[in-house]
Design an enzyme around this catalytic site. Structure first.
Site, short mmCIF file in Angstrom:
data_model
loop_
_atom_site.label_atom_id
_atom_site.label_comp_id
_atom_site.label_asym_id
_atom_site.label_seq_id
_atom_site.Cartn_x
_atom_site.Cartn_y
_atom_site.Cartn_z
N LYS A 133 15.97 -0.07 3.27
CA LYS A 133 15.28 0.38 2.05
C LYS A 133 15.48 1.87 1.84
O LYS A 133 15.71 2.34 0.70
CB LYS A 133 13.79 0.05 2.15
CG LYS A 133 12.91 0.65 1.05
CD LYS A 133 13.24 0.07 -0.32
CE LYS A 133 12.45 0.77 -1.44
NZ LYS A 133 11.02 0.52 -1.40
N LEU A 160 0.83 -1.21 0.00
CA LEU A 160 0.00 0.00 0.00
C LEU A 160 0.86 1.25 0.00
O LEU A 160 2.05 1.21 0.29
CB LEU A 160 -0.95 -0.02 1.19
CG LEU A 160 -1.97 -1.16 1.14
CD1 LEU A 160 -2.60 -1.42 2.50
CD2 LEU A 160 -3.04 -0.86 0.11
N THR A 185 6.60 0.77 1.60
CA THR A 185 7.65 1.62 2.16
C THR A 185 6.99 2.68 3.02
O THR A 185 6.33 3.58 2.52
CB THR A 185 8.47 2.28 1.04
OG1 THR A 185 9.04 1.25 0.21
CG2 THR A 185 9.59 3.12 1.63
#
Length: 360
Positions: free
Chosen positions: A238, A132, A163
């Site tokens: 990330k 999402l 993320t």
């Protein structure tokens, strides 16, 4: 490990046959395992095929075969749709939901089941993948802050591939575990093209046993999965990767702009870059898009800007300077202001062109 067969009506597809189909589930230590559930689907399909081919049987009863769907997938956007499609193509029985229902069509055609709402996904799935846009969207499908939250996450393995900010993820993990659920961070590196090819790289964080339990499930989507330790380490990793990606692509865009304004052959520029030590999958794809002025989305300006914000926020919280990122944030903000929020990130060249025009 045991393969358990049970008689009883199920719903895999509507078939004419002579009697009830078996339910197949993979069982280990008294629990079903999402990474192995595809065996159940194959078992049921094999049984139904055998019944259809059995000679001399008068078909009097309509069979409804139902195999428990162990894997849910919520979020079928630019990245989520090809990721979910790869799972279905690999034989994973998948139950999907998306806020815009039309995006479920391609998954339904491929064999996925489509849920009416997020509550159905959690009710029927033992592992749920979330892809999402942000924390607010995640909270909405989880009914976080509502009594229904506990019902949805209890006994469920929540795999967050979105993320979000690391602090948000850490707090979500605590809430999920408090309600008896399991939580794994699994953000991915890559854009739509690697997602379509099943070549994403996942970064995993969480309790070791929970991380280990989902690794096989990610194989159809990811060429590699790197375990980063406890949450929120996967999201911090990330963000570090995204910092490099954003500044690298922005540098490439500025180089193309520089070469073009000097009248250089851009095809020759790309040839030099591709032949040199800086070449990468990203540079090859983005350079080609720049030469062709192709802004079809792989990683949208709006998404890059949001990721830029998340990196900057994490840097500020830790007292870390981010000078290159700050320049990029300004450029992508200017690009979005030009109405290009849905274009690929290489459209940031329009903001650079605008700055050049202001100098001239």
């Amino acid at each position: 490990m045991a393969l358990r067969l049970q008689g009883g009506p199920q719903r895999l597809s509507n078939r004419d046959a002579c009697g009830p189909a078996p339910v197949c589930t993979t069982v280990q230590d008294g629990h079903r395992h999402p990474g192995l559930v595809f065996l159940a689907m194959r078992c049921a399909r094999s049984w139904a095929r055998h019944q259809r081919q059995e000679p001399g049987i008068q078909k009097k009863h309509r069979l409804e075969v139902e195999v428990h769907v162990d894997v849910g997938f919520i979020g079928l956007g630019v990245m989520g749709q090809p990721m979910a499609l790869n799972l279905v193509k690999a034989g994973t029985p998948l139950l999907v939901w998306n806020r815009s229902p039309w995006k479920c069509g391609i998954l339904a055609e491929a064999g996925a089941a489509v849920a009416k709402n997020p509550a159905e996904v959690f009710a029927r799935s033992e592992a749920v993948i979330l892809m999402l846009v942000d924390g607010a969207a995640i909270d909405a499908v989880l009914a976080r802050g509502d009594r229904a939250f506990g019902d949805r996450v209890k006994g469920c393995t929540l795999i967050n591939m979105a993320t979000t900010s690391p602090s948000y993820s850490k707090a979500l993990e605590a809430d999920v575990r408090a309600e008896g659920g399991r939580y794994v961070e699994a953000p991915v590196s890559g854009s739509r093209q690697p997602a379509e090819a099943g070549q994403l790289v996942a970064m995993l964080a969480g309790e070791p046993k929970d991380v280990a339990s989902v690794r096989s499930l990610l194989v159809p989507m990811c060429r590699d999965a790197i375990v980063c330790g406890p949450a929120p380490n996967a999201l911090l990793m990330k963000l570090a990767v995204n910092l490099f990606l954003i500044t690298m692509v922005t540098g490439l865009v500025e180089a193309v702009h520089f070469a073009g304004r000097h009248g250089l052959d851009l095809a020759q520029l790309v040839a030099v870059l591709d032949a040199g030590p800086m070449a990468s999958d990203v540079s090859r794809v983005k350079a080609a898009k720049l030469v062709a002025q192709d802004f079809a989305v792989q990683a949208a300006i709006s998404n890059v800007l949001e990721n830029n914000r998340l990196v900057a926020e994490a840097a500020r919280e830790a007292g870390i300077a981010s000078p290159l990122l700050d320049v990029c944030h300004a450029l992508y903000s200017e690009t979005q202001a030009l109405g290009l929020e849905g274009a690929d990130m290489v459209a940031v060249i329009r903001a650079i062109e605008q700055r050049t025009a202001a100098i001239v």
